[in-house]
Design an enzyme around this catalytic site. Sequence first.
Site, PDB file in Angstrom:
ATOM      1  N   HIS A  19       0.850  -1.189   0.000  1.00  0.00           N
ATOM      2  CA  HIS A  19       0.000   0.000   0.000  1.00  0.00           C
ATOM      3  C   HIS A  19       0.886   1.240   0.000  1.00  0.00           C
ATOM      4  O   HIS A  19       1.918   1.272   0.682  1.00  0.00           O
ATOM      5  CB  HIS A  19      -0.916  -0.019   1.228  1.00  0.00           C
ATOM      6  CG  HIS A  19      -1.905   1.091   1.261  1.00  0.00           C
ATOM      7  ND1 HIS A  19      -1.572   2.369   1.658  1.00  0.00           N
ATOM      8  CD2 HIS A  19      -3.231   1.123   0.960  1.00  0.00           C
ATOM      9  CE1 HIS A  19      -2.640   3.137   1.595  1.00  0.00           C
ATOM     10  NE2 HIS A  19      -3.662   2.409   1.169  1.00  0.00           N
ATOM     11  N   ASP A  21       0.941   4.151   1.429  1.00  0.00           N
ATOM     12  CA  ASP A  21       1.319   4.700   2.729  1.00  0.00           C
ATOM     13  C   ASP A  21       2.286   3.776   3.466  1.00  0.00           C
ATOM     14  O   ASP A  21       3.193   4.232   4.172  1.00  0.00           O
ATOM     15  CB  ASP A  21       0.076   4.945   3.591  1.00  0.00           C
ATOM     16  CG  ASP A  21      -0.853   5.985   2.995  1.00  0.00           C
ATOM     17  OD1 ASP A  21      -0.354   6.912   2.337  1.00  0.00           O
ATOM     18  OD2 ASP A  21      -2.076   5.865   3.177  1.00  0.00           O
ATOM     19  N   LYS A  22       2.100   2.472   3.305  1.00  0.00           N
ATOM     20  CA  LYS A  22       2.985   1.517   3.975  1.00  0.00           C
ATOM     21  C   LYS A  22       4.355   1.440   3.315  1.00  0.00           C
ATOM     22  O   LYS A  22       5.359   1.161   3.983  1.00  0.00           O
ATOM     23  CB  LYS A  22       2.326   0.136   4.014  1.00  0.00           C
ATOM     24  CG  LYS A  22       1.250   0.038   5.068  1.00  0.00           C
ATOM     25  CD  LYS A  22       1.880   0.021   6.435  1.00  0.00           C
ATOM     26  CE  LYS A  22       1.068   0.775   7.454  1.00  0.00           C
ATOM     27  NZ  LYS A  22       1.843   1.188   8.606  1.00  0.00           N
ATOM     28  N   GLU A  47      10.352  11.595   6.985  1.00  0.00           N
ATOM     29  CA  GLU A  47       9.096  11.472   6.250  1.00  0.00           C
ATOM     30  C   GLU A  47       9.375  11.007   4.827  1.00  0.00           C
ATOM     31  O   GLU A  47      10.414  11.342   4.245  1.00  0.00           O
ATOM     32  CB  GLU A  47       8.354  12.811   6.205  1.00  0.00           C
ATOM     33  CG  GLU A  47       8.184  13.494   7.552  1.00  0.00           C
ATOM     34  CD  GLU A  47       7.285  12.737   8.504  1.00  0.00           C
ATOM     35  OE1 GLU A  47       6.521  11.865   8.045  1.00  0.00           O
ATOM     36  OE2 GLU A  47       7.342  13.012   9.712  1.00  0.00           O
ATOM     37  N   GLU A  60      14.118  15.648   9.565  1.00  0.00           N
ATOM     38  CA  GLU A  60      15.281  16.037  10.348  1.00  0.00           C
ATOM     39  C   GLU A  60      16.008  14.790  10.845  1.00  0.00           C
ATOM     40  O   GLU A  60      15.394  13.942  11.500  1.00  0.00           O
ATOM     41  CB  GLU A  60      14.864  16.882  11.563  1.00  0.00           C
ATOM     42  CG  GLU A  60      14.113  18.155  11.189  1.00  0.00           C
ATOM     43  CD  GLU A  60      12.655  17.914  10.839  1.00  0.00           C
ATOM     44  OE1 GLU A  60      12.201  18.441   9.794  1.00  0.00           O
ATOM     45  OE2 GLU A  60      11.972  17.189  11.578  1.00  0.00           O
ATOM     46  N   LYS A 174      -5.730  -4.367   0.498  1.00  0.00           N
ATOM     47  CA  LYS A 174      -6.396  -3.963   1.736  1.00  0.00           C
ATOM     48  C   LYS A 174      -7.341  -5.081   2.155  1.00  0.00           C
ATOM     49  O   LYS A 174      -7.881  -5.800   1.306  1.00  0.00           O
ATOM     50  CB  LYS A 174      -7.200  -2.661   1.537  1.00  0.00           C
ATOM     51  CG  LYS A 174      -6.394  -1.489   1.050  1.00  0.00           C
ATOM     52  CD  LYS A 174      -7.255  -0.278   0.746  1.00  0.00           C
ATOM     53  CE  LYS A 174      -7.685   0.446   1.997  1.00  0.00           C
ATOM     54  NZ  LYS A 174      -8.354   1.736   1.703  1.00  0.00           N
ATOM     55  N   PHE A 238      -8.913  -4.213 -10.075  1.00  0.00           N
ATOM     56  CA  PHE A 238      -7.883  -3.499  -9.318  1.00  0.00           C
ATOM     57  C   PHE A 238      -6.534  -3.848  -9.938  1.00  0.00           C
ATOM     58  O   PHE A 238      -5.791  -4.681  -9.431  1.00  0.00           O
ATOM     59  CB  PHE A 238      -7.953  -3.899  -7.843  1.00  0.00           C
ATOM     60  CG  PHE A 238      -7.034  -3.134  -6.913  1.00  0.00           C
ATOM     61  CD1 PHE A 238      -6.327  -2.021  -7.338  1.00  0.00           C
ATOM     62  CD2 PHE A 238      -6.884  -3.543  -5.602  1.00  0.00           C
ATOM     63  CE1 PHE A 238      -5.480  -1.331  -6.489  1.00  0.00           C
ATOM     64  CE2 PHE A 238      -6.055  -2.864  -4.724  1.00  0.00           C
ATOM     65  CZ  PHE A 238      -5.345  -1.761  -5.158  1.00  0.00           C
ATOM     66  N   ASP A 246      -2.204   5.803  -6.266  1.00  0.00           N
ATOM     67  CA  ASP A 246      -2.537   6.721  -5.178  1.00  0.00           C
ATOM     68  C   ASP A 246      -1.240   7.123  -4.495  1.00  0.00           C
ATOM     69  O   ASP A 246      -0.407   6.268  -4.176  1.00  0.00           O
ATOM     70  CB  ASP A 246      -3.469   6.019  -4.177  1.00  0.00           C
ATOM     71  CG  ASP A 246      -4.003   6.957  -3.110  1.00  0.00           C
ATOM     72  OD1 ASP A 246      -3.844   8.181  -3.263  1.00  0.00           O
ATOM     73  OD2 ASP A 246      -4.578   6.455  -2.126  1.00  0.00           O
ATOM     74  N   ALA A 247      -1.051   8.401  -4.259  1.00  0.00           N
ATOM     75  CA  ALA A 247       0.139   8.855  -3.553  1.00  0.00           C
ATOM     76  C   ALA A 247       0.139   8.337  -2.120  1.00  0.00           C
ATOM     77  O   ALA A 247      -0.911   8.082  -1.529  1.00  0.00           O
ATOM     78  CB  ALA A 247       0.206  10.388  -3.556  1.00  0.00           C
ATOM     79  N   ARG A 252       0.234   7.814   7.749  1.00  0.00           N
ATOM     80  CA  ARG A 252      -1.160   8.079   7.391  1.00  0.00           C
ATOM     81  C   ARG A 252      -2.087   6.902   7.693  1.00  0.00           C
ATOM     82  O   ARG A 252      -3.258   6.921   7.331  1.00  0.00           O
ATOM     83  CB  ARG A 252      -1.254   8.460   5.907  1.00  0.00           C
ATOM     84  CG  ARG A 252      -2.494   9.289   5.583  1.00  0.00           C
ATOM     85  CD  ARG A 252      -2.372  10.074   4.304  1.00  0.00           C
ATOM     86  NE  ARG A 252      -2.098   9.255   3.141  1.00  0.00           N
ATOM     87  CZ  ARG A 252      -2.085   9.740   1.894  1.00  0.00           C
ATOM     88  NH1 ARG A 252      -2.316  11.026   1.681  1.00  0.00           N
ATOM     89  NH2 ARG A 252      -1.821   8.949   0.874  1.00  0.00           N
ATOM     90  N   LYS A 253      -1.569   5.879   8.361  1.00  0.00           N
ATOM     91  CA  LYS A 253      -2.395   4.709   8.695  1.00  0.00           C
ATOM     92  C   LYS A 253      -2.294   4.416  10.191  1.00  0.00           C
ATOM     93  O   LYS A 253      -1.997   3.299  10.612  1.00  0.00           O
ATOM     94  CB  LYS A 253      -1.953   3.508   7.861  1.00  0.00           C
ATOM     95  CG  LYS A 253      -2.408   3.593   6.412  1.00  0.00           C
ATOM     96  CD  LYS A 253      -3.907   3.410   6.293  1.00  0.00           C
ATOM     97  CE  LYS A 253      -4.408   3.558   4.871  1.00  0.00           C
ATOM     98  NZ  LYS A 253      -4.495   4.961   4.449  1.00  0.00           N
ATOM     99  N   LYS A 273      10.311   7.763  13.271  1.00  0.00           N
ATOM    100  CA  LYS A 273      10.660   8.497  14.486  1.00  0.00           C
ATOM    101  C   LYS A 273      11.540   7.647  15.391  1.00  0.00           C
ATOM    102  O   LYS A 273      11.210   6.494  15.689  1.00  0.00           O
ATOM    103  CB  LYS A 273       9.392   8.887  15.251  1.00  0.00           C
ATOM    104  CG  LYS A 273       8.463   9.821  14.496  1.00  0.00           C
ATOM    105  CD  LYS A 273       7.212  10.098  15.301  1.00  0.00           C
ATOM    106  CE  LYS A 273       6.263  11.036  14.543  1.00  0.00           C
ATOM    107  NZ  LYS A 273       5.009  11.276  15.302  1.00  0.00           N
ATOM    108  N   LYS A 277      11.061  10.169  20.604  1.00  0.00           N
ATOM    109  CA  LYS A 277       9.717  10.685  20.334  1.00  0.00           C
ATOM    110  C   LYS A 277       8.697   9.796  21.058  1.00  0.00           C
ATOM    111  O   LYS A 277       8.482   8.643  20.683  1.00  0.00           O
ATOM    112  CB  LYS A 277       9.415  10.698  18.841  1.00  0.00           C
ATOM    113  CG  LYS A 277      10.027  11.855  18.067  1.00  0.00           C
ATOM    114  CD  LYS A 277      11.494  11.694  17.840  1.00  0.00           C
ATOM    115  CE  LYS A 277      12.027  12.745  16.865  1.00  0.00           C
ATOM    116  NZ  LYS A 277      13.508  12.701  16.800  1.00  0.00           N
ATOM    117  N   ASP A 279       5.611   9.854  21.031  1.00  0.00           N
ATOM    118  CA  ASP A 279       4.530   9.387  20.165  1.00  0.00           C
ATOM    119  C   ASP A 279       4.686   7.900  19.892  1.00  0.00           C
ATOM    120  O   ASP A 279       3.699   7.158  19.815  1.00  0.00           O
ATOM    121  CB  ASP A 279       4.558  10.128  18.818  1.00  0.00           C
ATOM    122  CG  ASP A 279       3.746  11.399  18.835  1.00  0.00           C
ATOM    123  OD1 ASP A 279       2.937  11.584  19.758  1.00  0.00           O
ATOM    124  OD2 ASP A 279       3.923  12.222  17.917  1.00  0.00           O
TER     125      ASP A 279
END
Length: 394
Positions: A19, A21-22, A47, A60, A174, A238, A246-247, A252-253, A273, A277, A279
């Site tokens: 995918h 995003d992955k 990123e 960074e 998916k 598909f 798709d970008a 984003r997941k 990260k 961090k 998060d």
Amino acid sequence: MSKISADHVFTSESVSEGHPDKVCDQISDAILDACLAEDPKSRVACETLVTTNLVVNAGEITCAGWDQINPEAIARQIVREIGYEAEKLLFCADTFEYIDRLHGQSPDISQGVTEGEGLFTEQGAGDQGMMFGYASDETKALMPAPIHYSHLLLDELQKIRKAGTISYLRPDSKSQVSIKYINGQPDHITAVVVSHQTDDVPLETIRKDIIEVVQDVLSPTGLLKDNVEYFINPTGKFVVGGPNGDAGLTGRKIIVDTYGGVGSHGGGAFSGKDPSKVDRSAAYYSRYVAKNIVAAGLAKKCEVQVAYAIGVAKPLSINVDTYGTGILEDRELEAIVTSGEIFDFRPAAIIKELGLLQPQGWSYRDTAAYGHFGRPRFPWEKTDKAAALQAAAK
């Protein structure tokens, strides 16, 4: 108490390593792995963006061995390992354009996070915010059933794809699993959705083959009963997929990465990260705490929330919620968790206890597809504190 009624249908989705995003999450985490291998004190916020035959890295990074790291080569290796090797997919490991916009970390952030700098002598949190961890006894992995089984489906399909058993499968896919709960417990699967990128082959063939895989994976759960609805490539086709379809972006997941929409989420993403961090590291630790509480038999399900201020080591708050399933009052469990005798939520302590700077037997890239939780290879999945919790609860 849970806001969801005892009898309901709950659905969670997963997305494959192919995918868009992955793809980004894996590239970002592979760069993190390379940085920590060169310099365990690296500060990384990497990123990735992908689209038609393009990969962009931004963010960074401060790493003592950065001159030994080639992020472009890492990106090409990850894309190749995922399976984007054919030029016809319009996203190809050998031909994509690469853009590097990585630079060093702000010294203003560093002085609050690095031990011995800034106003405090102890390593502080890498950012403000709140993080959540969750566990439930409804699966052996102590994960919510819908997300756990969605991950298992795609993990099996990627193994089949890479083995060539179903030759027409392509990397992007998916899944979605819907489960009927009765009296708060999973009773049966009501629907399964799989959308899988393929070569241009007949839809009937795709549906037959993928339903067989779904049944093989889900039958052992005991939840695959009569009247399951299957939606396999429900648009009918598909073929165009991956970053050409798709970008993609890192982070984003976040619901796929965690508990599939069960429980709460603080909003922070994980991939790219370093563990300073919170998060990332505090979300892992909160899962560790929640899982040990459930493994100890102190609750059937548990959510742990922790909050931090940037540059400050001590958490601002820690909250324990068992949704009314605890054998103790939540405030009593919270007192045990916050006593400092079993768990330590300070960032440096989390990093040391879980071995987050020098992973052994796992990598951050491993976390970046098929879920950060519920897989035993990760140290935050250990239940080694269950006995201590049981003793403290007596």
